[in-house]
Enzyme design. Structure first.
Site, PDB file in Angstrom:
ATOM      1  CE  LYS A  79      81.809  50.159  61.558  1.00  0.00           C
ATOM      2  NZ  LYS A  79      81.165  49.667  60.317  1.00  0.00           N
ATOM      3  CB  SER A 154      78.969  52.753  59.377  1.00  0.00           C
ATOM      4  OG  SER A 154      79.276  51.389  59.278  1.00  0.00           O
ATOM      5  CB  SER A 178      80.070  49.948  56.502  1.00  0.00           C
ATOM      6  OG  SER A 178      78.910  50.699  56.680  1.00  0.00           O
TER       7      SER A 178
END
Ligand code: GLN
Length: 498
Positions: A79, A154, A178
């Site tokens: 990420k 996310s 997330s």
């Protein structure tokens, strides 16, 4: 030759045994990204050169008889709020569009030391604030199961990359769900460790009392192996626990699982099955509970009476913390700096801060900074932030009490399967409310995992969630594996990527 769906464990076995080279495995992963990511847009940057060099170095090490780690030759997606020296770390924000960290995050150092080959940085909602990966400054990502739907967020890019078969494992961050929510939306496994289990050195902070780096994979075993590699004490993060990480792999062997189910006590919190839960999701989770019952586990009804307040509590605490954490992006310490000159009579310092921040942050980040600043402001701090802390303590006490009577809790990860792109963007409150089941684990600091447990009629995957007491990762992954072993969901892949 490896297939698209080869697990990290299988890749390691092949690389160690000399059946495949890390270079070939890496090339295959990059080729799949090239072929499929123009549709999904899981990656903000593919680190082709870095990955190829790492894979070659690994093959050279192997040829020289060097020791090979738990992730030898395993392609890994990261990420883009996790700092990497070899690639920009943008947090999907204009504020950090050109930021190239001078250091690697602790999790990057550890994953690479174990032999992982990082193939790219994945998309997210700006600064990890969101649940759909629609709010990044560089465009949205799509769900491999249905390109009209969001992958969740996310860490939506990481989840989509795993689901589409680009990589077997990925790193995400989980402040309020997330890792687990996008895992559920994309039909993969998402594991959020105990608060403090993994060093956050090099993770760009969102809500510091909630943030943890988590792992994503197509199997429980792979998610556990990646956690084993990245977890453990780190003096550079003062919230990192000193407890050494335990060997999770041995807990997942068939021998270890032999009579684990009959000793397992599973709590079913009433509040996880209330209003707002889609009947198809409820049915899938109830089906999973029936599997545990058949295996001999004890099912116990429990209650977390403060849970209905969790969304309000979370969105006060998370925004308060983010308003403070994001203060550093002022165009001086960090972040985009405006090139606009100040108006003739304006204070130039104030102008520099406000114009840089106005240009750097997107709408959702601004909304949260404003909300958090309000919740912390004089006259309101006791009423909002202080109250939220009190209710958080209450919830923690209830959680501790419940988890002293059972080994794990079970419930849905999300109230519905993935929603359509744009469906909820006009109404942020609707998106916030959908975090209700995942944020509880962050507010209480306990580990939690989402694993696939079925499909909605429309063909989208459904995830269920297990939670365990602090440092209860061994029991957590064991319970998850018991279910995975009985079912075939983890072998179902998005039709377009077969
Ligand atoms: N959806 C939650 C939020 O927007 C969780 C985000 C996260 O875990 N990073 O805050």
């Amino acid at each position: 030759m490896g297939s698209t769906w080869t697990t990290a464990a299988e890749i390691r076995t092949r690389v160690v045994g000399g059946e495949s080279s890390a270079t070939d495995i890496c090339g295959q992963s990059l080729a799949r990204i090239d072929a499929g990511d123009s549709e999904i847009r899981a990656f903000l940057e593919v680190t082709r050169e870095h990955a190829t060099l790492r894979a070659r170095a690994l093959d050279a090490d192997r040829a020289a008889g060097g020791p090979l780690g738990l992730l030898a030759g395993v392609p890994l997606a990261v990420k883009d709020n996790i700092c990497t020296r070899f690639a920009r770390t943008t947090c999907a924000s204009q504020a950090l569009a050109e930021y190239r960290p001078p250091f690697d995050a602790a999790v990057i150092e550890r994953a690479e030391r174990a032999g992982a080959v990082i193939v790219g940085k994945t998309n997210l909602d700006e600064f990890a604030m969101g649940s759909s990966t629609e709010y990044g400054a560089f465009g949205l990502s799509r769900n491999p199961w249905n390109l009209e739907c969001v992958p969740g967020g996310s860490s939506g890019g990481s989840a989509a990359a795993v689901a589409a078969g680009f990589v077997p494992v990925a790193l995400g961050s989980d402040t309020g769900g997330s890792v687990r929510q996008p895992a559920a939306f994309c039909g993969v496994v998402g594991l959020k460790p105990t608060y403090g289990r993994v060093s956050r050195f090099g993770l760009v902070a969102y809500g510091s009392s909630l943030d943890q780096v988590g792992t994503m994979a197509r199997t429980v075993g792979d998610a556990a192996a990646l956690l084993e590699v990245i977890a453990g004490p780190d003096p550079r993060d003062s919230t990192c626990l000193t407890d050494p990480m335990v060997d999770l792999g041995s807990r997942l062997s068939d021998a270890a699982l032999a009579d684990a189910a009959r000793k397992l006590r599973i709590g079913i919190p009433r509040e996880f099955f209330g209003a707002g839960l889609d009947p198809e999701v409820e049915q899938a989770v109830r089906g999973a509970i029936a599997v545990y019952q058949r295996l001999g586990a004890a099912l116990i009804d429990v209650s977390l009476p403060s849970m209905p307040h969790a969304v309000a509590v979370y969105y006060l605490i998370a925004t308060a913390e983010c308003s403070s954490n994001l203060a550093r992006f002022d165009g001086v310490h960090y972040g985009h700096r405006t090139s606009r000159p100040p108006q003739p009579r304006a204070n130039p310092t104030e102008h520099l801060y406000s114009a840089s921040r106005a240009e750097g942050f997107g709408a959702e980040a601004k909304r949260r900074i404003i909300l958090g600043t309000f919740a912390l402001s004089a006259g309101y701090a006791d009423k909002y932030y202080g109250k939220a802390l009190q209710v958080r303590r209450l919830l923690n006490r209830e959680m501790q009490d419940v988890l002293s009577r059972v080994d794990v809790l079970i419930g849905p990860t999300t109230p519905t399967a993935a929603f359509r792109i744009g469906e909820k963007s006009a109404n942020p409150l609707q998106i916030y409310l959908a975090d209700t089941y995942t944020i509880v684990a962050n507010l209480c600091g306990v580990p939690a995992i989402s694993i696939p447990c079925g499909f909605a009629r429309c063909g989208l995957p459904i995830g269920m969630q297990l939670m365990a007491p602090h440092l209860g990762e061994p029991a957590l992954v064991q319970a998850a594996r018991l279910y995975e072993r009985e079912t075939d969901w983890h072998n179902c892949h998005p039709p377009a990527f077969q």
